[in-house]
Structure formats: structure tokens, C-alpha cells
Design an enzyme around this catalytic site. Structure first.
Site, PDB file in Angstrom:
ATOM      1  CD  GLU A 266      -3.074  -1.289   1.919  1.00  0.00           C
ATOM      2  OE1 GLU A 266      -3.168  -0.647   3.004  1.00  0.00           O
ATOM      3  OE2 GLU A 266      -3.956  -2.407   1.820  1.00  0.00           O
ATOM      4  CD  GLU A 370      -3.612  -6.444   3.155  1.00  0.00           C
ATOM      5  OE1 GLU A 370      -2.420  -6.587   2.705  1.00  0.00           O
ATOM      6  OE2 GLU A 370      -4.328  -5.913   3.703  1.00  0.00           O
TER       7      GLU A 370
END
Ligand code: NAG
Ligand code: NAG
Ligand code: NAG
Ligand code: NAG
Ligand code: NAG
Ligand code: NAG
Ligand code: NAG
Ligand code: NAG
Ligand code: NAG
Length: 536
Positions: A266, A370
Site C-alpha cells: 500500500e 489482500e
């Protein structure tokens, strides 16, 4: 005498195996039924312990035209098995949606399904008795009717929020550009690696393990430590690439060869003020520079690491444009093999973004790496909702949606959390498909576990998504669906009815005829049948 008794027993067992029940198809008994336990949510969990864990009945060999039909439903079933046959169209229910399987139209090749071996996952597993650990590992990695047959494992390089402390592999007090003080930690050596090795043994050779960092050591970063607004100092780009190389080599030395690394978890979040999760901020341009001038050359010039795949992205779907920007670089394009997406923004972004990415870069794979539920998804605490069917339904919807849009892998976040949804050193608790209760030496297979297993158990690596055309009346178009063709030439169709009432569908195969199915309210289904008429 002994023989006669055995024969009689065997006969009884055979008689018991298939029993006709009301409704379509024949229910296959056997296996180990779910030991159901209800908490305060819409459905139940299946409890496993040192001596018991549920498993579907063994699947009988299928004749051409036979269908194995696995069902999970909010009101009671967990991968229960029925057998059907393709039949004449004349027997079909009127008003059903017709789903036409067309294996001549093939799309992306599937890589697999899996989950994250976080520090917390490893701590939770290792805190169970060894017999219970075995049941848990087999539930994910075994090659049996009680397993999800996971083929992917995602491993954080160092600490994440799902750790019991914040750390990296070189927390030197002063800058250590030659990484003299780099070392894997007890989390790796005593927890994650032994479990990955055990998973590899259970899964056979097919397990692919990949890694990625959350944060660099504090001394490499501008401003904050592991988890404030911070980024990598430009003078340490090469050191950071060397850190990847050291990590890969040390894992390989301990028996875990990484198939791939991603640049950063991220990357957009490291520029968000007061964001507590371990992170490191980047821009698309910085990532591209790190990839093209540092990480790429470092891996490609080292013979033991040269074939490591490189994954970019690892962020929400609305950050796909970052990947596009990185891929504007010719070298970046050559070095990249996949773009990874996290599911958290999927409910408010369009899956056609994945089609666009595929259209622009058809040689790249798209992976979902994820997914989880937690208070951050809205709805507040508690993070763990034992038996929530809605969470499972939305997992299934997401997998159906994104595999219909070129995605070839789907991974869960933590494979195992504790009953609170941790441990997590910043208190960012989350739900997981398996929840361990160490005090009771048992674990709970959430509905989400079955949602993923409806795909992962039946769609092996190398399967291809195939065309599944719905031509429907107004009543059943809300049934969600996707189809695959496996390397063994089985057709696998996954269906979901999220509605509060029953839906009828007809699965139609040009070579085999049609099969009529009734899908109860809030249910998910996997159909497996042999492809026919492969005239070679
Ligand atoms: C394990 O689970 C089985 C099936 O639910 C149950 O019969 C058994 O008592 C449990 N064992 C323990 C130690 O709780
Ligand atoms: C399917 O067809 C086979 C062969 O005709 C038959 O033996 C079997 O009982 C049928 N199964 C079902 C579930 O109807
Ligand atoms: C479609 O649904 C409506 C309302 O539930 C029902 O009245 C109608 O009979 C259904 N039509 C068919 C063809 O099943
Ligand atoms: C090396 O790293 C450890 C943590 O792994 C840290 O405790 C120690 O202080 C570091 N050594 C130096 C010289 O900074
Ligand atoms: C861990 O977090 C604390 C508090 O945010 C911070 O003071 C410390 O420097 C961090 N440790 C590392 C290794 O970054
Ligand atoms: C460090 O992180 C905190 C919390 O995110 C932020 O408020 C602060 O501005 C950061 N420091 C610098 C120098 O960026
Ligand atoms: C694909 O390429 C077109 C034209 O180069 C560009 O406008 C578009 O933004 C790209 N798609 C995505 C998802 O970035
Ligand atoms: C599941 O998805 C639907 C549709 O996006 C959404 O309305 C619902 O809140 C989600 N359920 C949960 C438990 O998040
Ligand atoms: C975990 O096990 C303990 C001991 O058996 C029990 O008291 C507790 O209620 C269990 N927690 C859950 C969520 O079932």
C-alpha cells in the site's frame, strides 16, 4: 467369518453412502460433518480441535454427464455434496436462468488462492497443540476433501501491524548502509518459516510463496519511523534493494524460495497523516525509479535471484493508475510480471478498471493479494464476527467479480487471527477465515473459509476461466456466476444466490445437455463435471 463380517459391514457402508433425499440430485453422506457452533451472528462456525475437523465426503468418480455439486448455505450446509446428471431439456423448471458453459472461449489462466503468513497468523497457529495445528494446516494446505488446497502464501518482510512489536530486519541505532546488522528475527525463524515448510510439505511442490515490505528501517527514512508519514531517503534506494536481496537469500537458505516480491505494501498510505499501520510512502515516479534503477538491476544481476518475479501495485483498485504510470517506463514494463490489488475499495470502484488494465497490458497478470473484514470496513467493532454469513457472501461476490475481470489469483489477509482479531500492536484488529481460540485449543472455520474453499479446492493452478453466458428471465439474473476449465479437463462452475428466496438455474453444456438446480436463499455452490466430446 471375519470376511463375512467385513463384507456385511462394507455393504452397510455402501448403502449408507448415497441416499436419496427430497430435492434434486442425490446427497452423498460420509466425510466429517461440520461441528457447528452459533455465536451472535447470521450463521455458524465449524469447530475443529485436536481430535476433530470437518471434511467433505470423498467424491465418487464421475461418469461423463455426472455432476458433483457442493453447497454451503447460511442456514446449514458447509460444502455438502450432491450428485446430479445432465438430462433432457424437457425436465427443466420454467422461469430458471440459463447459464451456458462455452469452453471454447477461454480467458486468463489461474495461478491460485491463498492467504497471508503474518506474524500474528504464525503466533496463533503455534500456540495451539500440535494435533490441532495439524488440523489447521491441513484445512488450508492439505490435498484432501477437508482442505482448501491453498497454493499461494504471502509473507511480510518484517513487521506489519499484525505483529506483536514494530521492527524491521535492521533496527540499528545509527545508519548501517552496508546492512551489517541485518538479521531475520525470531518471528521468521521460530514461527513463520517452520509453518511455511510444513505447508509446503502438505501442499506438495505447488506452493508459491511471495514477500513484500511494509516499512524500511527508521534510519533509511525521511522523518518518521515505521508508521508515521515517511518515505525512503533517496540515498538509500540501493541499500533498500540490497535489503530485499538479503531477505530473499536468507529465506532461501532456510528452505523457502520466494517466487516473487512486491515493491511495497500500500505505497499510497505512507503519505497519510496519522495512519498507524507500518508503512512507507512513495509516489508512482519514485516506485518506478526504485524498480528500474535499483531493485530490478539488483535482482536480475544476481544469478540466484534473477528469476524472482516482481509485482507492483499492492494497493486499492482506485490506485491502479499508479501502476499504469510505473508501466510507462519501458524497463519497468519488462521487469514487472503482475499488478496486485487489495479488495478494500471494491464496493465503490468498478471492476472495469481491471479490464482497462488488462487491455493496456495483456502480458501482465492481475492478482488480488489482500482481503479482510474489520472495523475499518465500516460497521465498527467487534472485528471478529463468528459465523457472519454476510462477510462470506461478499468474499464470494468479490472472487466471482474479479475473476470475471482477468484476475488470476485471490488471497486472504491473515490466515488466522485470535478471538479478538489480533494480535496487532496498534490495535487494528480484523476478522479472518480461521479464528484460533488458544485457551480451548480449538479453532473456528468461519463462513469466509468456505467461501474461499468453494474456489480454491476446485480450481487448481493452470485452470482457465471460460465463458459462462447467462440468458435469463427476470427472476434469476441476480445469481452470481463464473466458470473455469481445469488442466484435468473438468469444468468448474461457481454460483451464488445472495437473495432471501430460492433461485432456479439451468446449467447448460452444449455437449452434455442441461441440469436444473435449485439454489436456496443465501447459498454458494460449486459444480464439477467432466468435459465431454473432446474429439481428438
Ligand atoms: C473435539 O471436537 C469433537 C467434535 O465436536 C468433540 O466431540 C470433542 O469432545 C472435542 N474435543 C475436545 C477436547 O474438546
Ligand atoms: C446418473 O446417471 C447414471 C447412469 O445413468 C445413474 O447410474 C445415476 O444413478 C444417475 N445419478 C443421478 C444422481 O441421477
Ligand atoms: C418470478 O417471480 C415472481 C415474483 O416472485 C413470481 O410471481 C413469478 O412466478 C416468477 N416467474 C417465474 C417464471 O418463475
Ligand atoms: C542491531 O540490531 C538490533 C536489533 O535487531 C539492535 O538491537 C542493535 O542495537 C543493532 N546494533 C547496532 C550497532 O545498532
Ligand atoms: C515503533 O513505534 C514507536 C511508536 O510509534 C516508535 O517510537 C519506534 O521508533 C518504532 N520502532 C521502530 C523500530 O521504528
Ligand atoms: C510523523 O508522523 C506524524 C503522524 O503521522 C505526522 O503528524 C508528522 O507530521 C510526521 N512528521 C513529519 C516530519 O512528517
Ligand atoms: C489504458 O491506456 C489508455 C490509453 O493509453 C489510457 O488512457 C488509460 O488510462 C489506460 N487504462 C488504465 C486503466 O489506466
Ligand atoms: C456486502 O456487500 C454489500 C454490497 O456491496 C454491502 O451493502 C454490505 O454492507 C456488505 N456486507 C458487509 C458485511 O460488509
Ligand atoms: C475460547 O475458549 C474459552 C475456554 O474454553 C472459552 O471460555 C471462550 O468462550 C472461548 N471463546 C470463544 C469466542 O468461543
Amino acid at each position: 467369518m471375519v470376511t463375512a463380517l467385513l463384507t456385511a459391514t462394507a455393504l452397510l457402508v455402501v448403502l449408507n453412502v448415497v441416499s436419496l433425499t427430497a430435492g434434486s440430485g442425490v446427497r452423498v453422506e460420509g466425510g466429517q460433518p461440520c461441528a457447528a457452533r452459533w455465536y451472535n451472528y447470521s450463521s455458524f462456525v465449524c469447530v475443529c480441535n485436536a481430535t476433530y475437523c470437518d471434511a467433505s465426503p470423498p467424491r465418487p468418480a464421475l461418469a461423463v454427464g455426472g455432476i458433483a455439486h457442493y453447497t454451503s448455505s447460511r442456514c446449514g450446509q458447509r460444502l455438502t455434496l450432491r450428485l446430479h446428471n445432465f438430462t433432457d431439456a424437457t425436465e427443466l423448471r420454467s422461469g430458471a436462468a440459463r447459464l451456458r458453459v462455452d469452453t471454447s472461449q477461454q480467458f486468463q489462466q489461474m495461478l491460485g488462492f491463498g492467504g497471508g503468513m503474518t506474524d500474528s497468523t504464525a503466533f496463533n497457529i503455534r500456540a495451539l497443540s500440535s494435533a490441532t495445528q495439524q488440523h489447521l494446516l491441513r484445512s488450508y494446505f492439505g490435498n484432501s476433501d477437508g482442505s482448501s488446497r491453498y497454493s499461494l502464501v504471502r509473507v511480510p518482510m518484517g513487521g506489519t501491524d499484525f505483529s506483536v512489536r514494530n521492527y524491521t530486519y535492521d533496527d540499528s541505532k545509527t545508519p548501517d548502509p552496508s546492512l551489517k546488522n541485518f538479521s531475520l528475527q525470531p518471528e521468521d525463524i521460530e514461527y513463520k518459516i517452520p509453518l511455511i515448510l510444513a505447508a509446503q510439505r502438505l501442499a506438495g511442490n505447488g506452493l508459491k510463496v511471495h514477500a513484500l515490505p511494509w516499512s524500511a528501517p527508521r534510519w533509511m527514512k525521511v522523518y518518521n519511523g515505521t508508521n508515521g508519514v515517511s518515505w525512503l531517503q533517496s540515498k538509500y534506494y540501493q541499500t533498500w534493494a540490497d535489503y530485499f536481496a538479503k531477505f530473499l537469500k536468507e529465506y532461501a537458505q532456510l528452505g523457502v524460495d520466494m517466487w516473487a516480491v512486491s515493491l511495497q505494501n500500500e505505497p499510497s498510505s505512507g503519505s497519510v497523516a496519522n495512519y498507524g499501520v507500518n508503512n512507507m510512502g512513495w509516489s508512482a515516479q519514485w516506485l518506478r525509479r526504485f524498480l528500474e534503477d535499483f531493485l530490478g538491476p539488483t535482482l536480475r544481476s544476481d544469478s540466484s535471484l534473477a528469476d524472482t518475479d516482481i509485482i507492483i501495485g499492492e494497493d486499492l483498485r482506485d490506485y491502479l493508475y499508479w501502476s499504469e504510470e510505473i508501466l510507462e517506463g519501458e524497463a519497468a514494463q519488462r521487469l514487472t510480471s503482475a499488478v496486485a490489488v487489495h479488495w478494500y475499495a471494491d464496493s465503490f470502484t468498478s471492476p472495469t478498471m481491471l479490464d482497462d488494465l488488462h487491455r493496456n497490458h495483456s502480458d501482465l497478470s492481475i492478482f488480488y493479494t489482500e482481503s479482510c473484514y474489520g472495523p475499518f470496513m465500516g460497521g465498527g467493532y467487534p472485528a471478529v464476527r463468528l459465523g457472519s454469513w454476510e462477510r462470506a457472501e461478499n468474499y464470494t461476490s468479490d472472487i466471482i467479480q474479479v475473476t470475471n475481470h482477468w484476475t488470476s489469483a485471490w488471497e486472504d489477509w491473515n490466515m488466522v487471527v485470535n478471538t479478538e482479531g489480533g494480535p496487532n500492536w496498534i490495535g487494528n484488529y480484523a476478522d479472518a477465515s480461521i479464528v484460533a481460540n488458544v485457551t480451548a485449543d480449538e479453532f473456528y472455520k468461519q463462513p469466509m473459509y468456505y467461501a474461499i474453499a468453494h474456489f480454491s479446492r476446485f480450481v487448481p493452478r493452470g485452470s482457465r476461466r471460460v465463458k459462462l453466458q447467462m440468458d435469463a428471465d427476470a427472476n434469476s439474473t441476480d445469481v452470481e456466476s463464473v466458470a473455469f476449465l481445469t488442466p484435468q479437463d473438468d469444468v468448474v462452475v461457481v454460483l451464488q444466490n445472495k437473495q432471501g428466496t430460492r433461485r432456479s438455474v439451468v446449467v447448460s453444456d452444449p455437449q452434455l445437455g442441461e441440469a436444473s438446480l435449485s439454489l436456496p436463499a443465501h447459498s454458494m455452490h460449486t459444480l464439477v463435471y467432466q468435459r465431454a466430446g473432446n474429439t481428438v
